[in-house]
Design a protein around this motif. Structure first.
Motif, PDB file in Angstrom:
ATOM      1  N   ASN A  20      44.681  46.245  33.738  1.00  0.00           N
ATOM      2  CA  ASN A  20      43.948  45.127  32.990  1.00  0.00           C
ATOM      3  C   ASN A  20      44.464  43.927  33.779  1.00  0.00           C
ATOM      4  OD1 ASN A  20      42.271  47.079  31.640  1.00  0.00           O
ATOM      5  ND2 ASN A  20      43.750  46.980  30.075  1.00  0.00           N
ATOM      6  N   THR A  21      45.545  43.601  34.022  1.00  0.00           N
ATOM      7  CA  THR A  21      46.179  42.264  34.302  1.00  0.00           C
ATOM      8  C   THR A  21      46.397  42.041  35.761  1.00  0.00           C
ATOM      9  OG1 THR A  21      48.511  42.992  34.135  1.00  0.00           O
ATOM     10  CG2 THR A  21      47.137  42.351  32.144  1.00  0.00           C
ATOM     11  N   SER A  22      46.197  42.987  36.810  1.00  0.00           N
ATOM     12  CA  SER A  22      46.655  42.756  38.189  1.00  0.00           C
ATOM     13  C   SER A  22      45.496  41.852  38.663  1.00  0.00           C
ATOM     14  CB  SER A  22      46.359  44.160  38.910  1.00  0.00           C
ATOM     15  OG  SER A  22      46.573  43.980  40.299  1.00  0.00           O
ATOM     16  N   GLY A  23      46.230  40.895  39.284  1.00  0.00           N
ATOM     17  CA  GLY A  23      45.351  39.944  40.013  1.00  0.00           C
ATOM     18  C   GLY A  23      45.016  40.381  41.267  1.00  0.00           C
ATOM     19  N   LEU A  24      46.045  41.456  42.177  1.00  0.00           N
ATOM     20  CA  LEU A  24      45.658  42.265  43.293  1.00  0.00           C
ATOM     21  C   LEU A  24      44.297  42.886  43.207  1.00  0.00           C
ATOM     22  CD1 LEU A  24      46.575  42.219  46.258  1.00  0.00           C
ATOM     23  CD2 LEU A  24      47.912  44.211  45.371  1.00  0.00           C
ATOM     24  N   LEU A  25      44.019  43.559  42.353  1.00  0.00           N
ATOM     25  CA  LEU A  25      42.754  44.280  41.860  1.00  0.00           C
ATOM     26  C   LEU A  25      41.503  43.097  41.887  1.00  0.00           C
ATOM     27  CD1 LEU A  25      43.717  47.300  39.129  1.00  0.00           C
ATOM     28  CD2 LEU A  25      42.839  47.201  41.546  1.00  0.00           C
ATOM     29  N   GLU A  26      41.971  42.278  40.987  1.00  0.00           N
ATOM     30  CA  GLU A  26      40.680  41.378  40.809  1.00  0.00           C
ATOM     31  C   GLU A  26      40.363  40.703  41.993  1.00  0.00           C
ATOM     32  OE1 GLU A  26      38.708  40.351  38.388  1.00  0.00           O
ATOM     33  OE2 GLU A  26      39.709  41.952  37.163  1.00  0.00           O
ATOM     34  N   GLN A  27      41.376  40.373  43.121  1.00  0.00           N
ATOM     35  CA  GLN A  27      41.059  39.921  44.283  1.00  0.00           C
ATOM     36  C   GLN A  27      40.180  40.824  45.161  1.00  0.00           C
ATOM     37  OE1 GLN A  27      44.553  39.913  46.956  1.00  0.00           O
ATOM     38  NE2 GLN A  27      43.703  38.611  48.420  1.00  0.00           N
ATOM     39  N   ASN A  28      40.627  42.046  45.170  1.00  0.00           N
ATOM     40  CA  ASN A  28      39.878  43.060  46.160  1.00  0.00           C
ATOM     41  C   ASN A  28      38.538  43.538  45.497  1.00  0.00           C
ATOM     42  OD1 ASN A  28      41.808  44.430  48.432  1.00  0.00           O
ATOM     43  ND2 ASN A  28      43.141  43.563  46.844  1.00  0.00           N
ATOM     44  N   ARG A  29      38.409  43.365  44.140  1.00  0.00           N
ATOM     45  CA  ARG A  29      37.042  43.644  43.840  1.00  0.00           C
ATOM     46  C   ARG A  29      36.165  42.221  44.075  1.00  0.00           C
ATOM     47  NH1 ARG A  29      39.613  44.853  37.710  1.00  0.00           N
ATOM     48  NH2 ARG A  29      40.083  47.121  38.014  1.00  0.00           N
ATOM     49  N   ALA A  30      36.766  41.139  44.378  1.00  0.00           N
ATOM     50  CA  ALA A  30      35.897  40.251  44.722  1.00  0.00           C
ATOM     51  C   ALA A  30      35.482  40.232  46.231  1.00  0.00           C
ATOM     52  CB  ALA A  30      36.351  38.690  44.567  1.00  0.00           C
ATOM     53  N   LEU A  31      36.622  40.806  47.014  1.00  0.00           N
ATOM     54  CA  LEU A  31      36.349  41.110  48.288  1.00  0.00           C
ATOM     55  C   LEU A  31      35.232  42.316  48.640  1.00  0.00           C
ATOM     56  CD1 LEU A  31      39.898  41.039  49.757  1.00  0.00           C
ATOM     57  CD2 LEU A  31      37.900  39.399  49.997  1.00  0.00           C
ATOM     58  N   LEU A  32      35.130  43.318  47.598  1.00  0.00           N
ATOM     59  CA  LEU A  32      34.097  44.341  47.532  1.00  0.00           C
ATOM     60  C   LEU A  32      32.876  43.627  47.258  1.00  0.00           C
ATOM     61  CD1 LEU A  32      33.413  47.217  47.937  1.00  0.00           C
ATOM     62  CD2 LEU A  32      34.238  47.706  45.497  1.00  0.00           C
ATOM     63  N   ARG A  33      32.745  42.731  46.273  1.00  0.00           N
ATOM     64  CA  ARG A  33      31.363  42.120  46.166  1.00  0.00           C
ATOM     65  C   ARG A  33      30.930  41.491  47.349  1.00  0.00           C
ATOM     66  NH1 ARG A  33      34.123  41.438  41.106  1.00  0.00           N
ATOM     67  NH2 ARG A  33      34.576  39.187  41.578  1.00  0.00           N
ATOM     68  N   ALA A  34      31.996  40.946  48.060  1.00  0.00           N
ATOM     69  CA  ALA A  34      31.384  40.056  49.258  1.00  0.00           C
ATOM     70  C   ALA A  34      30.875  41.044  50.247  1.00  0.00           C
ATOM     71  CB  ALA A  34      32.606  39.365  49.792  1.00  0.00           C
ATOM     72  N   ALA A  35      31.486  42.308  50.511  1.00  0.00           N
ATOM     73  CA  ALA A  35      31.192  43.447  51.328  1.00  0.00           C
ATOM     74  C   ALA A  35      29.534  43.571  50.809  1.00  0.00           C
ATOM     75  CB  ALA A  35      32.042  44.505  51.513  1.00  0.00           C
ATOM     76  N   ASP A  36      29.506  43.890  49.536  1.00  0.00           N
ATOM     77  CA  ASP A  36      27.922  44.106  48.774  1.00  0.00           C
ATOM     78  C   ASP A  36      27.158  43.321  49.481  1.00  0.00           C
ATOM     79  OD1 ASP A  36      29.395  46.178  47.704  1.00  0.00           O
ATOM     80  OD2 ASP A  36      29.228  45.207  45.639  1.00  0.00           O
TER      81      ASP A  36
END
Length: 470
Positions: A39-55
């Protein structure tokens, strides 16, 4: 019995340490730590944003199937002077102001599959990015496991070292008493003093290790550790080494990502080949020109179909094709490298788990034997048959055995979760964590068709607002 007293003192020391820990008002389980990390991982948030960029790459590629509409507005002011026979060669000034408004449209009718290939390539890249996100999730959860078990191990080691200091202090006091009545020499007292100094040094080192483990826990989980509850059982793991390797090759996100990257590379070769074909477009425009000087207006437009093909570009298209083929070969080679690496990682994790289990069982047997030996040596010392050094050595053997058991138990849990990691099973879904799992398809489904001004676009705006990104 002395052994029973030792166990009681160890339990009291551990309880005292837990109660004395700042903020230890509740107990955290390993599952709590994993939930906190997710729930608190900044690394997960970063890569979720990168995935949205790939979308958005899919949306950008899809937009090429739609018409391009432009509007243009121009205002022109012309002025000048002229002299002619009609004006008797006198200089006459002239000026005019006009405005033009134009709407133009361009639509690709035929590009021999370049746009469709670009869309397919972008979709495969999205799927590869999703697998990369799963790898990041596994890394985050494994770090949380290591952080949790690190604090558990360090806490138990500190309690063990504290109890050891107390016991050696008692031994030193007894040695001094026996020295006063002439039962032992000054050497025995010095040996006890040296052992006590070493025990205090080891305690200081263990406390430093605990402080570092707590900082790692904060970084991995997002909060300081409370009293940590020992895990109840080892998680379900593959039943054999062959099973673990098979799962790694079939299920690990790194393998799936490498497979997607091969597909992307093959699609890019087809795109490079399609660049040699012409492009057919539909073009149209409609405009209004207004002359303010003569107060006249004109209307007009045009519609046409255009076919274009580049005949020569200095070898650029051929170079790009060869480059795409080379990248395809590299992606295929990487697939083999990833497969070998995953099989090795699974084998290493399996071997680590088996060795930690053997070490744990051996340490348990060592503790039982060392406890009997310590109790016997201590009783024999009271009768004068053993020296203080014998007692201290027996006590040190028992301490070492207990410390080894703590390390082996910690390593066994870490090894089990590392084996899950190597098999691609260390995920919130597989562990059934009580978290709101991130759905990578939710955002993709909203943007894949390149929405703009529509109900779908409004839904996307609401999603972005909920994410705090807009």
């Amino acid at each position: 019995m002395v052994g029973t007293a030792f166990k009681k003192k160890l339990a009291v020391g551990l309880a005292a340490l837990v109660l004395a820990t700042p903020g230890a008002t509740s107990a955290d389980t390993l599952a709590d730590a994993l939930v906190g990390a997710y729930n608190t991982s900044g690394l997960l948030e970063q890569n979720r944003a990168l995935l949205r960029a790939a979308d958005e790459d899919v949306a950008a590629a899809y937009s090429a199937l739609r018409p391009v509409v432009d509007w243009t507005a121009r205002i022109n002011r012309t002025f000048g002077n002229s002299a002619s026979a009609n004006s008797g060669f006198r200089t006459v000034g002239s000026s005019n102001t006009s405005a033009t408004y134009e709407l133009s449209i361009q639509l690709t009718l035929l590009d021999f599959g370049r746009t469709r290939l670009a869309i397919d390539s972008a979709k495969e890249s999205v799927l590869a990015a999703r697998e990369g996100l799963v790898t990041v999730e596994q890394n985050v959860l494994l770090r949380a496991v290591e952080g949790f078990m690190g604090v558990r191990s360090a806490t138990e080691t500190v309690a063990l070292r504290q109890n050891n200091v107390r016991l050696i202090t008692q031994e030193l006091r007894a040695a001094n008493d026996r020295f006063e009545v002439g039962e032992v020499t000054r050497t025995d007292v010095a040996l006890a003093e040296a052992q006590l100094a070493g025990a205090r040094s080891a305690l200081a080192s263990a406390q430093g290790t605990l402080a570092q483990a707590q900082e790692e826990y904060v970084a991995a989980v997002g909060r300081r550790p409370d009293a940590l509850v020992p895990p109840r059982a080892i998680p379900d793991i593959p039943a054999s080494l062959d099973r673990a390797k098979a799962l790694a090759v079939r299920n690990h996100p790194d393998m799936k990502k490498a497979q997607r990257e091969v597909t992307v590379a093959e699609l890019n070769i087809q795109r490079a080949k399609a660049e040699f074909n012409p492009t057919v477009t539909l073009n149209g425009s409609y405009g209004v020109t207004e002359n303010f000087q003569s107060e006249a207006q004109s209307y007009g437009g045009n519609v046409g179909v255009t076919a274009t093909s580049r005949l020569y570009q200095g070898g650029r298209r051929s170079a790009l094709l060869r480059q795409a083929q080379a990248r395809r070969d590299a992606a295929r080679s990487n697939l083999h490298v990833v497969q070998v690496g995953l099989q090795q990682a699974a084998g290493n994790a399996w071997a680590f788990l088996q060795s930690t289990r053997a070490a744990r069982d051996a340490s348990a047997r060592q503790i039982r034997a060392a406890t009997v030996a310590f109790n016997g040596v201590r009783e024999e010392a009271k009768l004068g048959a053993r020296t203080t050094l014998d007692v201290l050595n027996a006590e040190q053997d028992l301490l070492d055995a207990r410390a080894t058991l703590i390390t082996a138990t910690t390593d066994e849990y870490v090894a089990a979760y590392t084996l899950l990691y190597s098999a691609g099973l260390l995920t919130a879904e597989h562990l059934n964590l009580g978290v709101q799992q991130y759905d990578p398809s939710a955002y993709y489904n909203l943007v894949k068709d390149a929405p703009h001004v529509s109900q779908q676009g409004k839904k996307l705006d609401r999603v972005l607002k909920a994410l705090g990104k807009n």
